[in-house]
Design a protein around this motif. Structure first.
Motif, PDB file in Angstrom:
ATOM      1  N   THR A  37       0.584  -1.240   0.054  1.00 38.77           N
ATOM      2  CA  THR A  37      -0.238   0.013  -0.062  1.00 38.77           C
ATOM      3  C   THR A  37       0.783   1.431   0.206  1.00 38.77           C
ATOM      4  O   THR A  37       0.561   2.763  -0.811  1.00 38.77           O
ATOM      5  CB  THR A  37      -0.718  -0.096   1.125  1.00 38.77           C
ATOM      6  N   ASP A  38       2.154   1.620   1.166  1.00 38.08           N
ATOM      7  CA  ASP A  38       2.980   2.534   0.802  1.00 38.08           C
ATOM      8  C   ASP A  38       3.595   2.359  -0.361  1.00 38.08           C
ATOM      9  O   ASP A  38       3.550   4.281  -1.012  1.00 38.08           O
ATOM     10  CB  ASP A  38       3.963   2.486   1.772  1.00 38.08           C
ATOM     11  N   LEU A  39       3.812   1.820  -1.423  1.00 35.47           N
ATOM     12  CA  LEU A  39       4.550   1.216  -2.706  1.00 35.47           C
ATOM     13  C   LEU A  39       3.286   2.030  -3.467  1.00 35.47           C
ATOM     14  O   LEU A  39       3.800   2.965  -3.834  1.00 35.47           O
ATOM     15  CB  LEU A  39       4.401   0.460  -3.416  1.00 35.47           C
ATOM     16  N   ARG A  40       2.710   1.939  -3.454  1.00 36.38           N
ATOM     17  CA  ARG A  40       1.446   1.447  -4.735  1.00 36.38           C
ATOM     18  C   ARG A  40       0.747   3.831  -4.103  1.00 36.38           C
ATOM     19  O   ARG A  40       0.522   4.344  -4.999  1.00 36.38           O
ATOM     20  CB  ARG A  40      -0.045   1.783  -4.367  1.00 36.38           C
ATOM     21  N   LYS A  41       1.082   4.272  -2.316  1.00 34.50           N
ATOM     22  CA  LYS A  41       0.928   5.773  -2.546  1.00 34.50           C
ATOM     23  C   LYS A  41       1.896   6.980  -2.842  1.00 34.50           C
ATOM     24  O   LYS A  41       2.035   7.702  -3.756  1.00 34.50           O
ATOM     25  CB  LYS A  41       1.468   6.102  -0.923  1.00 34.50           C
ATOM     26  N   LEU A  42       3.222   6.227  -3.014  1.00 28.15           N
ATOM     27  CA  LEU A  42       4.182   6.793  -3.681  1.00 28.15           C
ATOM     28  C   LEU A  42       3.830   6.734  -5.486  1.00 28.15           C
ATOM     29  O   LEU A  42       4.663   7.615  -5.359  1.00 28.15           O
ATOM     30  CB  LEU A  42       5.571   5.673  -3.334  1.00 28.15           C
ATOM     31  N   LEU A  43       3.854   5.795  -5.634  1.00 28.77           N
ATOM     32  CA  LEU A  43       3.561   5.694  -7.282  1.00 28.77           C
ATOM     33  C   LEU A  43       2.547   7.006  -7.453  1.00 28.77           C
ATOM     34  O   LEU A  43       2.383   7.492  -8.521  1.00 28.77           O
ATOM     35  CB  LEU A  43       2.932   4.561  -8.114  1.00 28.77           C
ATOM     36  N   ILE A  44       1.258   6.908  -6.470  1.00 23.69           N
ATOM     37  CA  ILE A  44      -0.001   8.000  -7.046  1.00 23.69           C
ATOM     38  C   ILE A  44       0.941   9.301  -6.821  1.00 23.69           C
ATOM     39  O   ILE A  44       0.658  10.108  -7.399  1.00 23.69           O
ATOM     40  CB  ILE A  44      -0.957   7.613  -5.988  1.00 23.69           C
ATOM     41  N   GLU A  45       1.945   9.726  -6.017  1.00 24.78           N
ATOM     42  CA  GLU A  45       2.147  10.795  -6.211  1.00 24.78           C
ATOM     43  C   GLU A  45       3.249  11.370  -6.764  1.00 24.78           C
ATOM     44  O   GLU A  45       4.116  12.341  -6.313  1.00 24.78           O
ATOM     45  CB  GLU A  45       3.344  10.984  -4.008  1.00 24.78           C
TER      46      GLU A  45
END
Length: 532
Positions: free
Chosen positions: A309-317
């Motif tokens: 989930t944290d990895l996905r947040k990095l991608l979104i930003e």
């Protein structure tokens, strides 16, 4: 001879004056009849009836008459305010970028037109560039698909709720018949061009991700950055020219084919796998790609990411027009193992020895929960399509250790081997360090590079040593370079021989240990009366 036209005018005037009195008399008689009726309606009929009648019938006809006199319409783009609203997660700004984009677009137009003389220069929000805008009252003309349009900077009163203030507007004036062209095509064109200008004026950035937290607040930022000012370009990159041109052509095709990606139903992104021994220029290649495309770089450190989930947040930003880099991916996570062995339980059949299995399960500890599946979704899952125009780059020293699913075509579209220094790569380095294109000693250098595998980093270090010792003169520098390359070659051969002897000794010791353990186990079984 009398003028017949003049006589006709005279007769018409006599008839008009003679009948004017009778016309006034008839109008007076009609008004005497209608006046009581109008007074009665005005007394008992509500005002809303007259207002409705005027709005529905008379105003529309009045507007049509006005369009004949003034057939132009205007659109105002207001300067963004400083209002900030608050949500449960903290302050949220409502700033709109349309005004800045339109101002950047008009900056180019104002500089091109001699008629625009009242200008104002402002520093770009990011970068060292200037945005030249028009002063209040100054007009700038524009032509779009053969249609003339006019821009004006005006200051007017802006009312927001119960507050009233003065705000600057960019006013676009155009003919009413071009309304659909302006709304559907011209204004989006202005925004696109303005974004490109603002993008080119910005400072490029190198981002790195922050350590994941268990609890997130609105002050927490997933990315921190510094200004990116790496000097490497493809002109200074030590590499085979044909391979370099192939990479440049691929980057150009990616950047210019937005419509192709949309037409084929593919996210607008591309993956590059850079592999090769240490010192072959993998990180330098990433910098050259960023400088060529004018993109930002997001350097992902997977070891500080806690979950998928944290990895996905990095991608979104991350933003568009950027390169997402994961360096030494074979060392970042446990992505190099055999998934079949990871699924196997202890005791199942295996081609490996029991000692290997015991060592594998003894060393298996929970380090972080970023999985191969999460990384695959990060690369080309549904979330990877957000923003668009992004490049994903993996670098590794051991491509054979990576899971095939991670580097298959479609995820890593182009595999680029960063090999040892060849003669063309040396020519680039000689141009960079000694500023020479040809020399009689180049042949001797080429022979050494054919015999010994040296990385561009090794050759560059030799060139630095030669340049310091040879006072910058080409011939002495190249002579020293040849001696240095020979020394490096001898050292490399000696190190390889030592490593080979060490590996053979370790393999022999391991085989002896296994044979001894097997003999001891056999002796123990025989002692219990159960020979193997």
């Amino acid at each position: 001879m009398a003028d017949p036209a003049g006589g006709m005018v005279v007769r018409w005037q006599r008839w008009a004056f003679s009948n004017l009195g009778s016309a006034f008399t008839n109008f007076g008689s009609l008004w005497l009849i209608l006046a009581p009726l109008v007074s009665l309606v005005a007394t008992y009929a509500p005002r809303r009836l007259f207002r409705t009648y005027f709005n529905l019938f008379l105003r529309r006809r009045a507007r049509r008459l006005l369009n004949v006199v003034d057939p132009y319409a205007t659109v105002d783009i207001s300067e963004p305010g400083s209002d900030v609203r608050y949500s449960r997660y903290g302050p949220v700004s409502d700033t709109d970028t349309t005004y800045e984009e339109a101002k950047a677009y008009l900056s180019e137009k104002a500089c091109e037109q001699e008629e625009a003389r009242a200008l104002r220069a402002e520093g770009a929000r990011d970068g060292d560039g200037l945005v030249v805008s028009i002063r209040d009252g100054q007009d700038v003309a524009d032509v779009f698909r053969g249609v003339s349009l006019w821009w004006t900077s005006v200051v007017g009163t802006d009312v927001q709720g119960q507050r009233q203030g003065r705000r600057r507007f960019l006013r676009l004036t155009f003919h009413l018949s071009r309304r659909r062209l302006v709304v559907d095509e011209y204004l989006p064109h202005v925004r696109r061009c303005g974004r490109e200008i603002l993008f080119s004026n910005r400072r490029r950035r190198l981002y790195t991700n922050s350590k994941s937290r268990d609890v997130y607040t609105y002050e927490y930022k997933s990315w921190s950055y510094i200004d990116f000012d790496h000097p490497t370009t493809f002109d200074t990159l030590a590499m085979d020219r044909a391979k370099k041109k192939e990479i440049i052509d691929d980057l150009d095709a990616f950047r210019k084919n937005k419509d192709f990606y949309r037409r084929t139903g593919k996210p607008w992104k591309r993956g590059y796998l850079l592999y090769g021994p240490p010192g072959t220029g993998k990180s330098t290649m990433v910098a050259a790609m960023a400088n060529y495309l004018d993109y930002d770089i997001y350097d992902v450190e997977l070891t500080v990411v806690s979950t998928n989930t944290d990895l996905r947040k990095l991608l979104i930003e991350t933003t568009s027009k950027s390169i997402i880099v994961i360096e030494d991916i074979d060392c970042s996570l446990d992505l190099t193992g055999d998934r079949a062995r990871q699924r196997r339980r202890p005791g199942q059949a295996s081609t490996s020895s029991k000692a290997d299995d015991d060592k594998y399960y003894a060393d298996e500890r929970p380090r972080n929960t970023v999985t191969l599946s999460g990384l695959l979704n990060f690369i080309d899952g549904l979330w990877s399509a957000c923003s668009g125009e992004r490049i994903v780059v993996f670098t590794t020293n051991h491509v054979d250790k990576l899971d095939p699913a991670l580097i298959r075509r479609g995820r890593m579209d182009m595999h680029i081997e960063m090999s040892y220094c060849g003669f063309e790569a040396f020519q680039t380095l000689a141009k960079n360090y000694l500023d020479i294109d040809e020399h009689e000693l180049f042949g001797a250098v080429e022979e050494i590079l054919k015999e010994v595998k040296l990385t561009p980093a090794d050759v560059a270090e030799c060139l630095m040593t030669a340049k310091r010792a040879g006072s910058g003169e080409p011939s002495p520098c190249l002579e020293i370079l040849i001696d240095e390359l020979k020394k490096r070659a001898e050292e490399k051969e000696r190190a390889e021989a030592e490593a080979k002897a060490k590996a053979e000794a370790e393999a022999k010791a391991w085989a002896e240990a296994e044979a001894k353990a097997a003999a001891e186990a056999n002796t123990a079984e025989m002692a219990r009366g159960n020979p193997l």
